[in-house]
Design an enzyme around this catalytic site. Structure first.
Site, PDB file in Angstrom:
ATOM      1  N   TYR A  89       3.712   6.908  10.275  1.00 39.46           N
ATOM      2  CA  TYR A  89       2.913   5.735   9.910  1.00 39.46           C
ATOM      3  C   TYR A  89       3.767   4.668   9.223  1.00 39.46           C
ATOM      4  O   TYR A  89       3.663   3.489   9.530  1.00 39.46           O
ATOM      5  CB  TYR A  89       1.759   6.157   8.998  1.00 39.46           C
ATOM      6  CG  TYR A  89       0.689   5.096   8.798  1.00 39.46           C
ATOM      7  CD1 TYR A  89       0.753   4.223   7.716  1.00 39.46           C
ATOM      8  CD2 TYR A  89      -0.379   4.993   9.666  1.00 39.46           C
ATOM      9  CE1 TYR A  89      -0.228   3.261   7.521  1.00 39.46           C
ATOM     10  CE2 TYR A  89      -1.367   4.036   9.478  1.00 39.46           C
ATOM     11  CZ  TYR A  89      -1.286   3.165   8.407  1.00 39.46           C
ATOM     12  OH  TYR A  89      -2.256   2.206   8.205  1.00 39.46           O
TER      13      TYR A  89
ATOM     14  N   HIS B 121       0.848  -1.201   0.000  1.00 37.76           N
ATOM     15  CA  HIS B 121       0.000   0.000   0.000  1.00 37.76           C
ATOM     16  C   HIS B 121       0.876   1.241   0.000  1.00 37.76           C
ATOM     17  O   HIS B 121       1.830   1.329   0.773  1.00 37.76           O
ATOM     18  CB  HIS B 121      -0.918   0.015   1.232  1.00 37.76           C
ATOM     19  CG  HIS B 121      -2.097  -0.892   1.097  1.00 37.76           C
ATOM     20  ND1 HIS B 121      -3.161  -0.854   1.970  1.00 37.76           N
ATOM     21  CD2 HIS B 121      -2.387  -1.874   0.193  1.00 37.76           C
ATOM     22  CE1 HIS B 121      -4.060  -1.755   1.608  1.00 37.76           C
ATOM     23  NE2 HIS B 121      -3.614  -2.381   0.535  1.00 37.76           N
TER      24      HIS B 121
ATOM     25  N   PRO C 218      -4.065  -0.015  18.925  1.00 33.83           N
ATOM     26  CA  PRO C 218      -3.839  -0.499  17.550  1.00 33.83           C
ATOM     27  C   PRO C 218      -4.001   0.559  16.461  1.00 33.83           C
ATOM     28  O   PRO C 218      -3.695   0.298  15.304  1.00 33.83           O
ATOM     29  CB  PRO C 218      -4.900  -1.591  17.408  1.00 33.83           C
ATOM     30  CG  PRO C 218      -5.964  -1.212  18.370  1.00 33.83           C
ATOM     31  CD  PRO C 218      -5.258  -0.571  19.530  1.00 33.83           C
TER      32      PRO C 218
ATOM     33  N   LYS D  19       1.226  -0.103  15.339  1.00 32.66           N
ATOM     34  CA  LYS D  19       2.641  -0.107  15.729  1.00 32.66           C
ATOM     35  C   LYS D  19       3.049  -1.310  16.571  1.00 32.66           C
ATOM     36  O   LYS D  19       4.245  -1.543  16.766  1.00 32.66           O
ATOM     37  CB  LYS D  19       2.973   1.181  16.504  1.00 32.66           C
ATOM     38  CG  LYS D  19       2.909   2.433  15.659  1.00 32.66           C
ATOM     39  CD  LYS D  19       3.928   2.399  14.538  1.00 32.66           C
ATOM     40  CE  LYS D  19       3.822   3.573  13.605  1.00 32.66           C
ATOM     41  NZ  LYS D  19       4.336   3.250  12.258  1.00 32.66           N
TER      42      LYS D  19
ATOM     43  N   TYR E 230      -9.374   5.198   7.830  1.00 28.36           N
ATOM     44  CA  TYR E 230      -9.570   5.490   9.252  1.00 28.36           C
ATOM     45  C   TYR E 230     -10.636   6.581   9.327  1.00 28.36           C
ATOM     46  O   TYR E 230     -10.459   7.648   8.736  1.00 28.36           O
ATOM     47  CB  TYR E 230      -8.279   5.995   9.887  1.00 28.36           C
ATOM     48  CG  TYR E 230      -7.152   4.979   9.970  1.00 28.36           C
ATOM     49  CD1 TYR E 230      -6.328   4.736   8.877  1.00 28.36           C
ATOM     50  CD2 TYR E 230      -6.911   4.289  11.146  1.00 28.36           C
ATOM     51  CE1 TYR E 230      -5.299   3.819   8.951  1.00 28.36           C
ATOM     52  CE2 TYR E 230      -5.878   3.368  11.229  1.00 28.36           C
ATOM     53  CZ  TYR E 230      -5.083   3.134  10.129  1.00 28.36           C
ATOM     54  OH  TYR E 230      -4.048   2.213  10.210  1.00 28.36           O
TER      55      TYR E 230
HETATM   56  C1  PHB Z   1      -5.608  -4.556  10.831  1.00 27.54           C
HETATM   57  O1  PHB Z   1      -5.604  -4.822   9.614  1.00 27.54           O
HETATM   58  O2  PHB Z   1      -5.980  -5.396  11.660  1.00 27.54           O
HETATM   59  C2  PHB Z   1      -5.187  -3.192  11.271  1.00 27.54           C
HETATM   60  C3  PHB Z   1      -4.652  -2.334  10.352  1.00 27.54           C
HETATM   61  C4  PHB Z   1      -4.276  -1.052  10.761  1.00 27.54           C
HETATM   62  C5  PHB Z   1      -4.427  -0.674  12.067  1.00 27.54           C
HETATM   63  C6  PHB Z   1      -4.929  -1.586  12.987  1.00 27.54           C
HETATM   64  C7  PHB Z   1      -5.315  -2.853  12.585  1.00 27.54           C
HETATM   65  O3  PHB Z   1      -4.081   0.557  12.455  1.00 27.54           O
END
Ligand code: PHB
Ligand code: APR
Length: 398
Positions: free
Chosen positions: A381, A73, A290, A294, A198
Site C-alpha cells: 500500500y 496518514h 482504483p 496505484k 475500505y
Molecule cells: C481517493 O481519495 O479518491 C482514493 C483514495 C484511495 C483509493 C482510491 C481513491 O484507493
C-alpha cells in the site's frame, strides 16, 4: 522544422512530471495536449500518494503546496463483518502516505510547466519512432506543425495515440474488466474518520476518503449499468451508511454532492513499454482498478525511471538505463497490478455466492490476527521500494 530534445504527448500527471524533471536537468521538451488546461484540471481523480511519489514531486520542485495542504496518514482501516481492523502503515512498513488530490498536483505541475505545454494540440501523429530522429506532427489553431526530436514519451493515457501508433504484432496487452463500477461523490463535509476506511460488505464495497478535513470523497460499488441519475444524494448516503459499521454510519455527516460520477474498473498492462525511441508512460501502458490507489503512483514510478535514463543519455550518451526502462517499469507495474487485483477481489462483491463472501471475511479475519499478513498489505500500500541500483538488471524477456 522545429526541434526539441523530447516530445511528450499528453499533459496529464505523467507528461507534466516528466517535462518538469527533464527541465530541472536542462533538457528541453514540448508537451502536446489535445484538451484545454481547464478541461484537464476539471477531471476528478484519486488523491493518495506513496512517499516515493511525494519525493519525486519534491525533486521536480513542485512540492511546496502539497506539503502545506496535504494530509499525512500513518494508517487506514478495513471494515468487514461489523468489525474494523487498522493497518498500521508506519508501524508495519515504516512509511506514511499523503492525501493530496490529483487535481491539485495537476495545477501545481501545469503552473510550473508554463509555455512548455501546447494546449489544444489536435491530430497528434508520431512518425519514425524507430529512427534516431522521430518526428511528431500536430494541428494548432488550424495550422499544422512538425517537431523533430530524439525521444517521444507517450503520456497520453489509455485512449491516447502513442500506444495506438505501435504495430499490433510488436505489443502484447493483458486486460481484466471487473463486473462493477465505483460511484463516487465529493462533498464539503468533514470526513467520517481522520484516516481512510475500505469496507467489505454483503451489499458491496465502500470507501471513505477525503481531500481535506472539510472535503470528503466517498465511493460505493455499483452495477456497471447504473447511471448517475439513478442515484440521488440521499440514496447514496443511505447506501454508504448501510455498508459501514454502526458507529461510523451514525457519526457520518452528510450534505449535497459537488461532484458525482461512475468509473469502470479494469486492470490493463501493455508490454513492452518501449519501441525504438518511443516510450509509453503511465495510463498509456497500464491501468489498475482504483482500490489500491496505484494509478498515479505507478505513473510517477515510470517517470522516475525514464527521466533518469534520458538525463543519463544526454549527459553521457549511455543508453544503458534507456534499455532497462521497459523491464524495470514493468517489474513494478506487475506487482502493483497484482496488489490492486488482490485488494479489489478481497473487498468487492462478486455475485451472490455466500461461499465467496465467507472466504473474503475469513481472509480479512486472518489479516486481523496476522501481523505478517497485515505487513504484506502495508508494504504494498505504501509502495514497494524502488530498485535504484542503476546496475543493468538481468535481461528479462520483456
Ligand atoms: C481517493 O481519495 O479518491 C482514493 C483514495 C484511495 C483509493 C482510491 C481513491 O484507493
Ligand atoms: N493527443 C494529445 N493529448 C492526448 C491524446 C492525443 N491523441 N490522447 C490523450 N491525450 C491527453 C489526455 O487529454 C490527457 O490529458 O493525454 C493526457 C493523459 O493523461 P492521464 O489519462 O491522466 O494519464 P497519465 O498522465 O498517465 O496519468 C495517470 O492519472 O488518470 C489517472 O488514474 C490515473 O492516476 C492515473 C494517472
Amino acid at each position: 522544422m522545429a526541434k526539441t530534445q523530447v516530445v511528450i504527448v499528453g499533459a496529464g500527471p505523467s507528461g507534466l512530471m516528466l517535462s518538469q524533471l527533464l527541465h530541472r536537468h536542462g533538457i528541453d521538451s514540448v508537451v502536446l495536449e489535445r484538451q484545454t488546461r481547464e478541461y484537464v484540471e476539471a477531471r476528478i481523480r484519486a488523491g493518495l500518494l506513496e512517499w516515493g511519489t511525494v519525493e519525486l514531486l519534491d525533486e521536480a520542485g513542485v512540492g511546496e503546496r502539497m506539503h502545506r495542504e496535504g494530509l499525512v496518514h500513518d494508517g487506514f482501516s478495513l471494515a468487514f463483518d461489523g468489525r474494523i481492523h487498522r493497518i498500521d502503515l508506519k508501524g508495519l512498513a515504516g512509511k506514511h502516505v499523503l492525501v493530496y488530490g490529483q487535481t491539485e498536483i495537476q495545477k501545481d505541475l501545469a503552473d510550473a510547466a508554463g509555455a512548455r505545454v501546447v494546449w489544444e494540440a489536435k491530430e497528434v501523429a508520431i512518425h519514425d519512432f524507430d529512427s534516431a530522429r522521430p518526428r511528431v506532427s500536430y494541428l494548432k489553431d488550424g495550422v499544422r506543425h512538425e517537431l523533430e526530436c530524439e525521444f517521444v514519451a507517450g503520456c497520453d493515457g489509455y485512449h491516447g495515440v502513442a500506444r495506438a501508433s505501435v504495430p499490433k504484432e510488436r505489443i502484447t496487452t493483458h486486460e481484466r474488466i471487473y463486473p462493477f463500477g465505483w460511484l463516487g461523490i465529493l462533498a464539503d463535509v468533514p470526513p467520517v474518520d481522520h484516516e481512510l476506511i475500505y469496507a467489505n460488505h454483503a451489499r458491496g464495497f465502500a470507501l471513505c476518503s477525503m481531500r481535506s478535513t472539510k472535503r470528503s470523497r466517498y465511493y460505493i460499488q455499483c452495477p456497471l449499468e447504473d447511471k448517475v441519475e439513478d442515484w440521488s444524494d440521499q440514496r447514496f448516503w443511505d447506501e454508504l451508511r448501510a455498508r459501514l459499521p454502526a458507529d461510523y454510519a451514525n457519526r457520518m455527516v452528510t450534505g449535497p454532492s459537488i461532484e458525482k460520477s461512475i468509473a469502470p474498473l479494469r486492470s490493463f498492462v501493455a508490454e513492452p513499454m518501449r519501441f525504438g525511441r518511443l516510450f509509453l508512460v503511465g495510463d498509456a501502458a497500464h491501468i489498475v482498478p482504483p482500490t489500491g490507489a496505484k494509478g498515479l503512483n505507478l505513473a510517477a514510478a515510470d517517470v522516475r525511471v525514464l527521466y533518469r535514463a534520458i538525463v543519463e543519455y544526454f549527459r553521457g550518451g549511455s543508453t544503458a538505463l534507456l534499455d532497462e526502462y521497459s523491464p524495470r517499469a514493468l517489474a513494478r507495474v506487475w506487482k502493483a497490478t497484482r496488489f490492486s487485483w488482490w485488494f479489489t477481489t478481497l473487498m468487492h462483491k462478486f455475485g451472490d455466492e455466500a461461499f465467496a463472501y465467507k472466504l473474503q471475511v475469513a481472509e480479512l479475519d486472518y489479516l486481523s490476527d496476522s501481523e505478517a499478513a497485515s505487513k504484506a498489505v502495508a508494504e504494498n500500500y505504501v509502495g514497494l521500494d524502488f530498485d535504484d541500483d542503476h546496475a543493468p538488471r538481468a535481461r528479462r524477456a520483456a
